[in-house]
Design an enzyme around this catalytic site. Structure first.
Site, short mmCIF file in Angstrom:
data_model
loop_
_atom_site.label_atom_id
_atom_site.label_comp_id
_atom_site.label_asym_id
_atom_site.label_seq_id
_atom_site.Cartn_x
_atom_site.Cartn_y
_atom_site.Cartn_z
N ALA A 145 0.81 -1.21 0.00
CA ALA A 145 0.00 0.00 0.00
C ALA A 145 0.85 1.27 0.00
O ALA A 145 0.41 2.31 0.45
CB ALA A 145 -0.93 -0.01 1.21
N HIS A 146 2.07 1.17 -0.52
CA HIS A 146 2.94 2.34 -0.59
C HIS A 146 2.86 2.96 -1.99
O HIS A 146 2.87 2.23 -3.00
CB HIS A 146 4.39 1.95 -0.28
CG HIS A 146 4.60 1.57 1.16
ND1 HIS A 146 5.60 2.11 1.93
CD2 HIS A 146 3.92 0.72 1.97
CE1 HIS A 146 5.54 1.60 3.14
NE2 HIS A 146 4.54 0.75 3.19
N GLY A 258 -5.17 -12.62 11.96
CA GLY A 258 -5.94 -13.64 11.25
C GLY A 258 -6.29 -13.25 9.83
O GLY A 258 -6.91 -14.04 9.11
N ASP A 282 0.43 -2.84 12.87
CA ASP A 282 0.40 -2.17 11.57
C ASP A 282 -0.92 -1.44 11.40
O ASP A 282 -1.48 -1.35 10.30
CB ASP A 282 0.62 -3.18 10.43
CG ASP A 282 1.03 -2.51 9.12
OD1 ASP A 282 1.54 -1.38 9.17
OD2 ASP A 282 0.83 -3.12 8.05
N LEU A 316 -4.37 -5.38 0.63
CA LEU A 316 -4.41 -5.10 2.07
C LEU A 316 -3.47 -3.94 2.39
O LEU A 316 -2.39 -3.80 1.81
CB LEU A 316 -3.99 -6.33 2.87
CG LEU A 316 -5.00 -7.47 2.99
CD1 LEU A 316 -4.37 -8.65 3.70
CD2 LEU A 316 -6.24 -7.01 3.75
N CYS A 317 -3.88 -3.11 3.33
CA CYS A 317 -3.06 -1.93 3.63
C CYS A 317 -3.13 -1.59 5.11
O CYS A 317 -3.59 -0.52 5.50
CB CYS A 317 -3.53 -0.74 2.79
SG CYS A 317 -5.27 -0.36 2.97
#
Length: 394
Positions: A145-146, A258, A282, A316-317
């Site tokens: 996600a960068h 999870g 995160d 996903l981020c």
């Protein structure tokens, strides 16, 4: 200097939960024998803990924001943003953290890095242990996600890093991809400045990872995520968990929500190298809030259920789980002892940062940062420097 005695409790010390009292004075854990035999003192305050577990406060070394703010986006009010998160994460048992800045334009680094200073915790919130700068020297192939337009290479060696960050004073951790040209020099010079080098957002093979460790890297960023998957002929950075060619065992961040890491993968990591696990969240701006749209640095994020994804994609981020939830799930996934699950979010991150003599432990002389938990490992209260900070006294 008020002397406090915490009794009717079980405390986590030396990897075990034992029936023992806790003594605190002047913000430090103290040895009761000296009180009884040398000083012949009596406690000023006695606190009945109701049979709860007392464990060291959690330490989150990778958290991007929470409660509506993002450290890489809310740059104009960065000090207020960090203070807001510091004041809220104590609800989840976090007593210290590393605010994390994702890959960003150079002006963002130069604006906010000088403003996020190491700060002692207290009634205002958790301690700030320095910044975790995640990028911009990462692999475009594993950017996650960068934002790709902000990713940089070491075109001028270490001068490129200095030009990007501007200042190293408040930085504790830098995540980089070790396969980038000139990374050997970069790693060595960061380590010389007492900065932890973490490997991540990378397509490095095992040999490149091992060379990075020989140059001073000691940590892996969010294991399994944004790196080459494990392969039996070249296990990539994951292979560092069992490598015999690195100077000392590696630590690795693990998001045990999870979602980012399947329970089976959590078990693989735990059984392969248990002493290296460092639980991290995160977490993003959506931490503690409802589904909706948020920011992660330069990018827009959509949260549905427990999944945070780049808007309009399935990438996903970051997480919406708090560290207490990650501890509970790690305990459930691995069936490890409660003591180990708690240490994975306290002692282990303290060791990864090299501060285990005064954080992440209830040993004598350590900072009196601790939490009360029930047998389900749910945080009941949080204490910093021996003072209760959550729930606050009314």
């Amino acid at each position: 200097m008020t002397l406090k005695n915490f009794f009717n409790c079980r405390i986590l010390r030396n990897h075990e939960i034992i029936d023992e009292q806790l003594w605190v004075r002047n913000g430090k854990i103290i040895d009761p024998e000296k009180i009884f035999f040398d000083e012949k003192s009596t406690p000023d305050v006695k606190i009945d803990c109701g049979g709860l577990i007392i464990a060291p406060g959690f330490i989150d070394i990778q958290i991007n924001g929470g409660y509506g703010v993002d450290f890489s986006h809310d740059t104009e009010n960065i000090q207020e943003a960090v203070a807001l998160v510091a004041g809220r994460i104590i609800e989840n048992g976090v007593t210290s953290f590393c605010p994390t800045i994702v890959t960003s334009p150079v002006p963002v680094y130069r604006s906010i890095l000088p403003k996020i200073q190491r700060t002692a915790g207290g009634s205002h919130g958790a301690s700030i242990l320095g910044i975790h700068v995640e990028g911009p020297f990462i692999s475009p192939e594993k950017k996650g996600a960068h934002p790709p337009h902000c990713i940089r290479e070491y075109s001028k060696g270490f001068d490129t890093v200095e030009l990007a960050y501007g200042s190293f004073e408040n930085i504790s951790i830098v995540t980089l991809a070790p396969e980038l040209l000139n990374s050997e020099e970069i790693i060595r010079k960061l380590v010389e400045r007492h900065i932890i080098v973490s490997l991540g957002h990378s397509v490095a093979d095992l040999n490149q990872g091992e060379e990075a460790c020989r140059n001073g890297a000691t940590l892996i960023t969010h294991l399994f995520n944004a790196m080459l998957g494990f392969h039996h002929r070249d296990p990539g950075l994951v292979g560092l968990l069992t490598s015999e060619k690195i100077p000392k065992p590696i630590f690795y961040g693990l998001i045990s929500d999870g979602i980012h890491t399947h329970p089976a993968a959590v078990r693989v990591a735990y059984k392969s190298h248990p002493d290296g696990v460092v639980l991290v969240t995160d977490a993003i701006a959506a931490l503690g809030l409802a589904d909706g749209q948020y920011h992660l640095g330069q990018l827009d994020v959509e949260v549905r259920g427990e999944r945070a994804m780049l808007l309009g994609t399935d990438v996903l981020c970051g997480s919406t789980s708090n560290l207490n939830q990650c501890v509970q799930k790690f305990h459930k996934f691995t069936k490890c002892s409660k003591a180990f699950a708690l240490e994975a979010a306290s002692l282990h991150p303290a060791k990864a940062l090299g501060i285990e003599n005064h954080k992440g432990t209830l040993n004598y002389g350590a900072d009196a940062d601790f939490i009360f938990l029930n047998d389900d490992l749910h945080v009941q209260s949080t204490w910093i420097a021996g003072e209760k900070v959550f729930p606050s006294f009314s």
